[in-house]
Write a protein that holds these residues in place. Structure first.
Motif, short mmCIF file in Angstrom:
data_model
loop_
_atom_site.label_atom_id
_atom_site.label_comp_id
_atom_site.label_asym_id
_atom_site.label_seq_id
_atom_site.Cartn_x
_atom_site.Cartn_y
_atom_site.Cartn_z
N ASN A 61 -15.12 3.46 9.97
CA ASN A 61 -13.89 2.67 9.87
C ASN A 61 -13.85 2.04 8.49
O ASN A 61 -14.79 1.34 8.11
CB ASN A 61 -13.85 1.58 10.94
N CYS A 62 -12.79 2.28 7.75
CA CYS A 62 -12.73 1.74 6.39
C CYS A 62 -11.27 1.67 5.95
O CYS A 62 -10.39 2.29 6.57
CB CYS A 62 -13.53 2.60 5.42
N ASP A 63 -10.98 0.92 4.90
CA ASP A 63 -9.61 0.90 4.38
C ASP A 63 -9.49 1.58 3.01
O ASP A 63 -8.39 1.73 2.49
CB ASP A 63 -9.06 -0.54 4.33
N ARG A 111 -3.29 10.12 2.15
CA ARG A 111 -2.95 8.94 2.94
C ARG A 111 -3.19 7.69 2.09
O ARG A 111 -4.23 7.58 1.44
CB ARG A 111 -3.86 8.92 4.18
N GLY A 161 -4.65 4.57 0.70
CA GLY A 161 -6.02 4.11 0.95
C GLY A 161 -7.02 5.11 0.40
O GLY A 161 -8.13 4.76 0.05
N ARG A 179 0.82 -1.22 0.00
CA ARG A 179 0.00 0.00 0.00
C ARG A 179 0.85 1.27 0.00
O ARG A 179 0.46 2.30 -0.51
CB ARG A 179 -0.94 0.02 1.22
N HIS A 228 -7.96 9.18 8.77
CA HIS A 228 -7.21 8.77 9.96
C HIS A 228 -6.35 7.56 9.63
O HIS A 228 -6.62 6.84 8.67
CB HIS A 228 -8.16 8.41 11.10
N GLY A 229 -5.40 7.29 10.51
CA GLY A 229 -4.48 6.16 10.29
C GLY A 229 -3.08 6.72 10.14
O GLY A 229 -2.86 7.61 9.34
N ARG A 230 -2.14 6.17 10.92
CA ARG A 230 -0.81 6.77 10.95
C ARG A 230 -0.06 6.55 9.64
O ARG A 230 0.59 7.45 9.13
CB ARG A 230 -0.01 6.18 12.12
N LEU A 272 -4.78 4.24 5.63
CA LEU A 272 -6.12 4.66 6.05
C LEU A 272 -6.78 3.63 6.97
O LEU A 272 -6.81 2.44 6.68
CB LEU A 272 -6.98 4.86 4.79
N LYS A 273 -7.35 4.16 8.10
CA LYS A 273 -8.09 3.29 9.04
C LYS A 273 -9.52 3.78 9.23
O LYS A 273 -10.42 3.00 9.51
CB LYS A 273 -7.40 3.31 10.42
N LYS A 274 -9.69 5.09 9.13
CA LYS A 274 -10.98 5.68 9.48
C LYS A 274 -11.15 7.00 8.73
O LYS A 274 -10.16 7.65 8.39
CB LYS A 274 -11.00 5.94 10.99
#
Ligand SMILES: [Zn+2]
Lengths: 972, 86
Positions: free
Chosen positions: A397-399, A292, A294, A45, A375-377, A380-382
């Protein structure tokens, strides 16, 4: 990752397995993959890190609109992985990282954004000045993308073609193909340029309806088949258009497939008419962390699924501003991806059928909403969604976040061709309001969306182009116009929304890591024109200049202005529009050179050939590069030299003499019969251009020679300087028609006498004589008794086809007299010993006739001839401060300075032209151009030579010629 | 590079084939009464017009003729002979 199969839109071949490595790990892709899609299929990714902040970057556009997927591939940095076809055994590496793409040790840079405001480099690091040398080193270490090994050699084959055509169409989508077919129907030659490896454009992967139940992708394939089958349409796929110039000149770079004879090639199309049908890209949505991994565009997600059979993730949120986003969400949902929500910036105006289809599938649909934060360091997490006004928020919450603010036209070709573009409030596009002559625009880039309108607009533009080429299309054009008028026109575009977030990382340019905060800073500092803000913040100066930042920058700046009178203006784009290899610009690099008629004979005789100008010539005839034996043999016995490269010309006609008087400084009316006349040509400044000899062969009929390097320019020179006179003369360049052998040395006469049918005694054929006779009763010779190398010598001019025979003949005749070949280097020493100059060695641009001591050649009593250089020579004759040619002798006879060494005292006073050890004289001697006060005999010269370090070499000015000053040897 | 030039003999061709020979300044002046300043001006000084100028071109990769044509220096396009010059 399992691929979707059975889709009619797929461009992959799962049966073909392709292994490659990335960051040292072995992966497997399949036929049809790009490097990026193969990595994506393997779960990668993060592809590389961003330039300034080292932020993780992933697949975003799948069309090379940013440097996100620039990678290091087989030793080459900055290769766009999403556009490069996968090949067996490729070695791929992430770039701009210290560590791994996932754990980049430099990722702390992202936290330092506060320390790097807009224009950071311009504003800091130069005060106080003392910090710059240190800062520069640190910046250089950190900045820049990719690394290349200094020893890297670019392999491959690079080609170039320059086709001419009636109509050139940029863009192989439905509009472009319709235009091509419309123009081709009238018998015109059409060139179609398409950046992707196949025709089809935006229809290629879309399943929605074209007309009467036919899906768009089927329509694309039908059009492509028809286009490819039309013989007068020449299609270039994988060819990115990179430049548009006036006069309808279009340039492109084409990437070759394995079956092509080139890796890449440059295409320069000269067209009578041009149709720009480049379509649209997506305008990136601005929100926090909008790059980000994702987060991707609609087309990227859709093409991953439909072209490469890859569902982009497991759970997706859509934040879009165009019906295309809804259409894609529905299609991908049906292919198996879970869609959590579709947010649309638009409050209204959606196609009700699409909205109903979302409802049918129970996909939540939010009007007037958009994503404001990813979000997500690392990946993508959110996602946080918000109303346009920022009043309400929701989180998912998603990728995968499919994000796109709307469509925006690809205006690169129009901008580069200097079309006038105006911002259009209805579409939100920059639309062409004034196009250059014989250039037309068609299709989606005009804001059109309905498939039938797009086709019709293409057909219409194709007919306009045909009309430019004088095809009779008036009736058809009128009809096409009427059809176009009845179809739906440009659609309303999504308005530009500034995200309701403050001071955050919303990237307007991914390549340069420019955020909207940087733009705000520039605006606060007083920059108000997008073009200047682009310079100051670097937004849009990267390889994706035409892509990600393109239209958001001017729209954002206009919006921030709040001044209704300021309409957005697109920023300039520059060629090459997309990054290309310098190797392709360099081209094929054929080593093309000329060979004299006795090239092979000399090679066989041990000649060591070297490239000198356009020729390959024999420089030495042994491994002894001092050429001692070659030189001494000319002085003692006899040598032969291939002088075929000399320029050779015939000039004749009633005004031939006038032309000679114009360009030669001497009096050409006095060329005695049976004699050669040595003379020189100057330019209008009196500087030496050429020297050579002239022979009068008959009434108004002359034969003359020029130096090798001037052979190509002489006809042009004569005609230029006589262009106003209307004189009646003709010129033929005989350089390649005649070969020349210089037979030189005390035994030269004896050699020639063996086969000549004429009296060669000194009385019958004296020095500077010219004779025509026959050798061996066959070979017609034009012979000149010249003395360039300082010995009895005959310059034998014969038709080229006789050269090899003559070569063998002289070798055989000369056997008993000790004949040997001599090459360029030996000749150079021999003539230098004699004090004879070579133009370009003993002269440079500023050197006049007088400077080299050839002032005696100038006949000043022919003002009516308006001789080139003559008037200037009057001025320069007595001019002070000129460099003069002198001979010098080294104080240490075993030490010879290199050619080009400088002559110094406390300053530079001149330079060494040619210097060699003279075996004939047992001295080291040379010729130099020095300031006139150093030109007097006996003056001590100090020579600086790099290899001698601080120690100066000492020499004394001596008279020339060094060898045989009385000239007895030539007259033997 | 986008320039095309129309050779009086070969017709309209790619600009690559030609060599530029400077702006049209009239024939070489007579040496009598000529000063070095005026000579230098004739050889080296140019008006550098932003607009249409008459200039010399040589068809180097073609028929080898010197001829003049008109070019608009602001667009780098060959143009018709302007009215005032006719
Ligand atoms: Zn011509």
């Amino acid at each position: 990752m399992n691929r979707l199969s059975q889709l009619p839109t797929l461009r992959i071949n799962p049966a073909e397995k392709i292994s490659f490595s990335c960051n040292g790990k072995i992966y497997q892709g399949i036929g049809g993959d790009t490097i990026a899609t193969a990595l994506y299929a393997n779960g990668v990714r993060i592809f590389s890190r961003s330039m300034k902040y080292h932020r993780p970057r992933g697949l975003y556009s799948l069309d090379g609109e940013s440097s996100n997927t620039f990678m290091h591939i087989d030793g080459i940095p900055n290769v766009c992985a999403e556009k490069t076809a996968l090949k067996e055994g490729l070695a791929v590496k992430a770039q701009n990282i210290k560590g791994s793409p996932e754990n980049d040790l430099l990722s702390f840079m992202d936290k330092l954004h506060w320390a790097m405001p807009a224009g950071f480099y311009y504003r800091s690091m130069h005060k106080p000045a003392i910090i710059w040398p240190f800062a520069m080193k640190q910046v250089r270490k950190m900045a820049g993308l990719g690394k290349i090994s200094p020893s890297f050699i670019m392999h491959g084959k690079y080609d170039e073609i320059y086709p001419q055509t009636d109509v050139c169409i940029i863009g192989g989508g439905p509009a472009g193909m319709s235009a091509a077919l419309a123009a081709a129907k009238h018998g015109l030659r059409v060139i179609l340029i398409e950046a992707r490896p196949w025709l089809g454009g935006g229809y290629d992967y879309r399943a929605s309806e074209y007309d009467s139940g036919m899906p768009l992708h089927q329509r694309a394939r039908d059009l492509a088949k028809k286009t490819e089958e039309t013989p007068n349409i020449r299609v270039f796929t994988s060819a990115a258009m990179v430049g548009a110039y006036n006069n309808n000149l279009i340039t492109a770079f084409q990437v070759g497939s394995e079956n092509d004879h080139y890796n890449e090639r440059y295409i320069e199309v000269r067209a009578k008419s041009v149709v720009v049908a480049t379509g649209c890209i997506e305008r990136p949505l601005l929100f926090e962390n909008n790059e980000r991994p994702g987060v991707m565009q609609i087309g990227c997600a859709h093409r991953l699924a439909r072209t490469y059979g890859l569902l982009p993730g497991t759970k997706a949120v859509f934040s879009i501003g165009h019906d295309l986003g809804i259409e894609t969400a529905i299609d991908i949902h049906d292919l198996g991806l879970k869609i959590l929500c579709v947010a649309d910036i638009r409050e209204d105006g959606q196609n009700p059928k699409l909205v109903a289809a979302l409802k049918e599938r129970s996909i939540p649909f939010l009007r007037g909403w958009l994503a404001i934060k990813a979000h997500g360091r690392k990946i993508l997490k959110k996602v946080t969604l918000s109303t346009n006004q920022g009043t309400h928020h929701r989180e998912y919450n998603c990728d995968i976040l499919v994000a796109s603010a709307g469509m925006t036209p690809i205006t690169g070709p129009l901008i580069m061709a200097k079309a006038e573009l105006t911002y259009d409030n209805h579409t939100g596009f920059f639309l062409p309001t004034k196009l250059p002559a014989k250039m037309h625009a068609a299709g989606r880039l005009l804001g059109l969306n309905h498939p039938l309108t797009i086709d019709a607009s293409g057909r219409h533009a194709g007919l306009l182009a045909a009309a430019d080429c004088a095809a009779d299309v008036q009736g058809e054009l009128k009809q096409a116009h009427e059809i176009l008028d009845q179809l739906p026109g440009p659609e309303r575009g999504a308005r530009f929304v500034i995200p309701p977030v403050k001071n955050q990382k919303c990237f307007i340019c991914f390549d340069e890591d420019t955020t909207i905060k940087n733009i705000d800073q520039a605006l606060q500092m007083g920059f108000d024109v997008p073009e200047l803000i682009k310079r100051f913040t670097a937004a849009g100066t990267g390889p994706g200049q035409w892509g990600i930042p393109g239209h958001n920058l001017p729209l954002y700046v206009a919006q921030c202005h709040g001044d209704v009178d300021v309409s957005p203006k697109p920023t300039m784009l520059r060629s090459p529009l997309v990054p290309t290899f310098i190797a392709t610009y360099a081209g094929a690099n054929h080593d093309m050179y000329k060979r004299t008629p006795v090239h092979d004979s000399q090679k066989k005789a041990g000649g060591i050939m070297q490239r000198i100008g356009i020729w390959r010539r024999a420089r030495y005839f042994s491994e002894d590069f001092s050429c001692r034996d070659e030189i001494l043999n000319v002085r003692k016995n006899v040598g032969m030299f291939d002088a075929s490269t000399l320029g050779k010309f015939r000039i004749w006609g009633p005004d031939a003499l006038k032309a000679l008087q114009r360009v030669y400084v001497g009096d050409m009316s006095r060329i005695p019969p049976g004699k050669v006349k040595y003379s020189a040509m100057c330019n209008d400044d009196g500087c030496l251009a050429d020297d050579g000899v002239v022979v009068k062969r008959g009434e108004d009929d002359y034969y003359f020679t020029t130096s090798t390097s001037r052979a190509e320019n002489t006809v042009e020179w004569f005609r230029y300087h006589t262009r106003y006179d209307g004189w009646d003369f003709h010129m033929v360049n005989l350089t390649d028609a005649f070969g020349v052998i210089n037979l030189a040395g005390p035994n030269a006469r004896k050699v020639l006498e063996k086969t000549a049918d004429t009296d060669l005694s000194n009385e019958a054929f004296p020095f500077v004589g010219y004779r025509e006779f026959t050798l061996s009763e066959t070979i017609p010779v034009r012979a000149m008794r010249l003395g360039f190398v300082g010995e009895l010598s005959y310059e034998l001019h014969v038709p080229s086809s006789y050269m090899r025979v003559l070569w063998d003949l002289l070798n055989k005749s000369g056997e008993e007299w000790g004949i040997r070949n001599f090459g360029m280097e030996a000749q150079n020493v021999l003539r230098m010993e004699k004090g004879h100059i070579i133009i370009g060695s003993e002269s440079e641009q500023r050197t006049t006739l007088h400077d080299v001591g050839l002032g005696f050649l100038w006949y000043r009593k022919k003002p009516e001839a308006k001789t080139v250089g003559s008037f200037a020579l009057k001025d320069t004759e007595q001019q002070k401060g000129r460099l003069k040619l002198v001979g010098f002798k080294m104080d240490d006879s075993s030490r010879t300075p290199e050619d080009g060494s400088i002559i110094v005292d406390s300053e530079i006073r001149g330079f060494v032209c040619t210097a060699r050890h003279s075996f004939t004289l047992g001295e080291s001697i040379g010729l130099a151009l020095v300031e006139s006060h150093l030109a007097k005999e006996g003056t001590q010269l100090e020579i600086f030579e790099a290899s001698a370090g601080d120690k100066r070499l000492n020499a004394t000015v001596v008279p020339t010629p060094f060898y045989d000053p009385e000239g007895n040897r030539l007259r033997m | 590079m986008a320039l095309t030039i129309t050779c009086p003999i070969c017709g309209k061709r790619n600009g690559y084939e030609f060599r530029y020979g400077g702006v049209e300044k009239g024939p070489r002046p007579n040496e009598e009464g000529l000063t070095h300043t005026s000579w230098c001006d004739y050889v080296h000084m140019n008006e550098c017009v932003a607009g249409i100028q008459q200039e010399w071109w040589f068809h180097r990769d073609g028929c080898g003729v010197w001829f003049t044509t008109y070019r608009d220096t602001t667009t780098n396009l060959e143009v018709e002979k302007p009215e005032v010059d006719r």
